[in-house]
Scaffold this motif. Sequence first.
Motif, PDB file in Angstrom:
ATOM      1  N   VAL A  20       0.774  -1.143  -0.154  1.00 51.59           N
ATOM      2  CA  VAL A  20       0.194   0.037   0.159  1.00 51.59           C
ATOM      3  C   VAL A  20       0.849   1.184   0.091  1.00 51.59           C
ATOM      4  O   VAL A  20       0.773   2.250  -0.604  1.00 51.59           O
ATOM      5  N   GLY A  21       1.935   1.206   0.848  1.00 54.22           N
ATOM      6  CA  GLY A  21       2.703   2.479   0.809  1.00 54.22           C
ATOM      7  C   GLY A  21       3.496   2.725  -0.282  1.00 54.22           C
ATOM      8  O   GLY A  21       3.598   3.721  -0.935  1.00 54.22           O
ATOM      9  N   SER A  22       3.817   1.595  -1.063  1.00 58.91           N
ATOM     10  CA  SER A  22       4.484   1.628  -2.483  1.00 58.91           C
ATOM     11  C   SER A  22       3.722   2.152  -3.358  1.00 58.91           C
ATOM     12  O   SER A  22       4.023   3.075  -4.381  1.00 58.91           O
ATOM     13  N   THR A  23       2.350   1.788  -3.273  1.00 56.76           N
ATOM     14  CA  THR A  23       1.460   2.046  -4.395  1.00 56.76           C
ATOM     15  C   THR A  23       0.837   3.309  -4.293  1.00 56.76           C
ATOM     16  O   THR A  23       0.774   3.999  -5.206  1.00 56.76           O
ATOM     17  N   VAL A  24       0.350   3.621  -2.975  1.00 56.09           N
ATOM     18  CA  VAL A  24      -0.534   4.954  -2.886  1.00 56.09           C
ATOM     19  C   VAL A  24       0.444   6.163  -2.507  1.00 56.09           C
ATOM     20  O   VAL A  24       0.440   7.254  -2.988  1.00 56.09           O
ATOM     21  N   GLY A  25       1.511   5.831  -1.696  1.00 58.39           N
ATOM     22  CA  GLY A  25       2.423   6.867  -1.326  1.00 58.39           C
ATOM     23  C   GLY A  25       1.828   7.936  -0.215  1.00 58.39           C
ATOM     24  O   GLY A  25       1.088   7.359   0.583  1.00 58.39           O
ATOM     25  N   GLY A  26       2.110   8.956  -0.382  1.00 59.14           N
ATOM     26  CA  GLY A  26       1.442  10.002   0.467  1.00 59.14           C
ATOM     27  C   GLY A  26       2.620  10.330   1.771  1.00 59.14           C
ATOM     28  O   GLY A  26       3.653  10.378   1.525  1.00 59.14           O
ATOM     29  N   PRO A  27       2.041  11.293   2.705  1.00 60.24           N
ATOM     30  CA  PRO A  27       2.918  11.732   3.756  1.00 60.24           C
ATOM     31  C   PRO A  27       3.687  10.466   4.454  1.00 60.24           C
ATOM     32  O   PRO A  27       3.108   9.560   4.553  1.00 60.24           O
ATOM     33  N   LYS A  28       4.939  10.833   4.865  1.00 57.58           N
ATOM     34  CA  LYS A  28       5.737   9.900   5.455  1.00 57.58           C
ATOM     35  C   LYS A  28       5.544   9.921   6.932  1.00 57.58           C
ATOM     36  O   LYS A  28       4.882  10.717   7.525  1.00 57.58           O
ATOM     37  N   LEU A  29       5.519   8.476   7.552  1.00 57.71           N
ATOM     38  CA  LEU A  29       5.122   8.343   8.693  1.00 57.71           C
ATOM     39  C   LEU A  29       5.962   8.785   9.649  1.00 57.71           C
ATOM     40  O   LEU A  29       5.807   9.587  10.610  1.00 57.71           O
ATOM     41  N   TRP A  30       7.320   8.819   9.621  1.00 56.35           N
ATOM     42  CA  TRP A  30       8.220   8.991  10.339  1.00 56.35           C
ATOM     43  C   TRP A  30       9.760   9.323   9.656  1.00 56.35           C
ATOM     44  O   TRP A  30      10.632   8.415   9.935  1.00 56.35           O
ATOM     45  N   PRO A  31       9.803  10.260   8.882  1.00 53.95           N
ATOM     46  CA  PRO A  31      10.894  10.572   7.989  1.00 53.95           C
ATOM     47  C   PRO A  31      12.059  10.863   8.716  1.00 53.95           C
ATOM     48  O   PRO A  31      13.185  10.603   7.812  1.00 53.95           O
ATOM     49  N   ARG A  32      12.290  11.148  10.002  1.00 48.45           N
ATOM     50  CA  ARG A  32      13.540  11.187  10.556  1.00 48.45           C
ATOM     51  C   ARG A  32      14.298   9.920  10.531  1.00 48.45           C
ATOM     52  O   ARG A  32      15.587   9.818  10.439  1.00 48.45           O
ATOM     53  N   PHE A  33      13.411   8.577  11.007  1.00 45.39           N
ATOM     54  CA  PHE A  33      14.234   7.601  11.021  1.00 45.39           C
ATOM     55  C   PHE A  33      14.006   6.621  10.138  1.00 45.39           C
ATOM     56  O   PHE A  33      14.691   5.399   9.612  1.00 45.39           O
ATOM     57  N   SER A  34      12.846   6.637   9.288  1.00 43.03           N
ATOM     58  CA  SER A  34      12.536   5.704   8.358  1.00 43.03           C
ATOM     59  C   SER A  34      11.632   6.394   7.080  1.00 43.03           C
ATOM     60  O   SER A  34      10.570   6.288   6.949  1.00 43.03           O
ATOM     61  N   PRO A  35      12.554   7.096   6.199  1.00 44.99           N
ATOM     62  CA  PRO A  35      11.921   7.991   5.296  1.00 44.99           C
ATOM     63  C   PRO A  35      11.172   7.111   4.054  1.00 44.99           C
ATOM     64  O   PRO A  35      10.386   7.781   3.572  1.00 44.99           O
ATOM     65  N   ASN A  36      11.159   5.887   4.034  1.00 48.76           N
ATOM     66  CA  ASN A  36      10.317   5.367   2.884  1.00 48.76           C
ATOM     67  C   ASN A  36       8.877   4.887   3.490  1.00 48.76           C
ATOM     68  O   ASN A  36       8.038   4.634   2.803  1.00 48.76           O
ATOM     69  N   LYS A  37       8.755   5.145   4.756  1.00 49.29           N
ATOM     70  CA  LYS A  37       7.425   4.532   5.236  1.00 49.29           C
ATOM     71  C   LYS A  37       6.407   5.800   5.154  1.00 49.29           C
ATOM     72  O   LYS A  37       6.971   6.751   5.494  1.00 49.29           O
ATOM     73  N   THR A  38       5.198   5.462   5.029  1.00 47.27           N
ATOM     74  CA  THR A  38       4.247   6.328   4.798  1.00 47.27           C
ATOM     75  C   THR A  38       2.976   5.825   5.607  1.00 47.27           C
ATOM     76  O   THR A  38       2.791   4.909   6.221  1.00 47.27           O
ATOM     77  N   TRP A  39       1.900   7.090   5.792  1.00 42.46           N
ATOM     78  CA  TRP A  39       0.828   6.853   6.542  1.00 42.46           C
ATOM     79  C   TRP A  39      -0.320   5.777   5.927  1.00 42.46           C
ATOM     80  O   TRP A  39      -0.823   5.186   6.591  1.00 42.46           O
ATOM     81  N   SER A  40      -0.181   5.916   4.602  1.00 44.86           N
ATOM     82  CA  SER A  40      -0.950   4.974   3.873  1.00 44.86           C
ATOM     83  C   SER A  40      -0.601   3.535   4.154  1.00 44.86           C
ATOM     84  O   SER A  40      -1.384   2.694   4.359  1.00 44.86           O
TER      85      SER A  40
END
Length: 272
Positions: free
Chosen positions: A154-174
């Motif tokens: 879902v994160g790769s397909t939908v994208g959107g705002p980052k969940l915790w960019p400081r430590f994990s820049p690739n993870k998203t709220w979606s």
Amino acid sequence: MAVRGRDIGLRAASAVVLAPAAVAATWAGGVWFLALMVAACVVLAFEWAAMSAPHARRLMGGAVTFGLVASVVSAHFGAMAVAFIMLVFGAAAAGVYARSRGQQALDAAYGVLYLGWPAVLLIWLRDVDSTVGLHWTVLVFAVAWSADILAYLVGSTVGGPKLWPRFSPNKTWSGFVGGIVAGAVAGAVMAAWVDMGRLTVFWGAILGLAAALATMGGDLWESALKRRFGVKDAGNTIPGHGGLLDRVDGLMFAVVVVAVGRLAVLMLERGG
């Protein structure tokens, strides 16, 4: 897109090889599950040592392995009190040994506790030859894997705002939302499909949701640890995933939540 497709292909190939082996050993139980856990502990211990003490990885890997294997073997034979004592003793011993070798004592001790606590609880959940214990163990895998895979897709397909960019820049709220929904569904399906004691479908969904949240938290926590140690991956054991720790970081946190859930069900059953 080609790089992403190749990455997904590597992940899928690794899952095809590793997942059946893990499922088979879990299904067989007994010495097979113990062997799986011991092998995993050895790999995880040396990955932790490579991150936390790169200049003494063999020495520190051996020290962490000692604490993990002693605890897991004790848990396998039903001596849970001894297992937790060995866990604390192993952490202290690893810390003292690390300091004697000029390494960080806290990192070595924390490694034993960080990796050992969920390993011991997973042995307890499987309960050697108990059918219900098998179901609870499968629940852990089902929730953690569902949450991890759906969060990635879902994160790769939908994208959107980052969940915790400081430590994990690739993870998203979606991806986060997709992961917890998948975990809740997996928990509900397991409760409806197999014997989980007095765990109802509703509470199975709640437990799956909580374990999925723990899975996401465990993934983020390991990302923070890797940032602290200045590494991108915990290792290169699994193509497409990095190290084994990169694959089971969320699972380790999910085990704790599911173990609490099983303990609550056991207390409910014993109380009538």
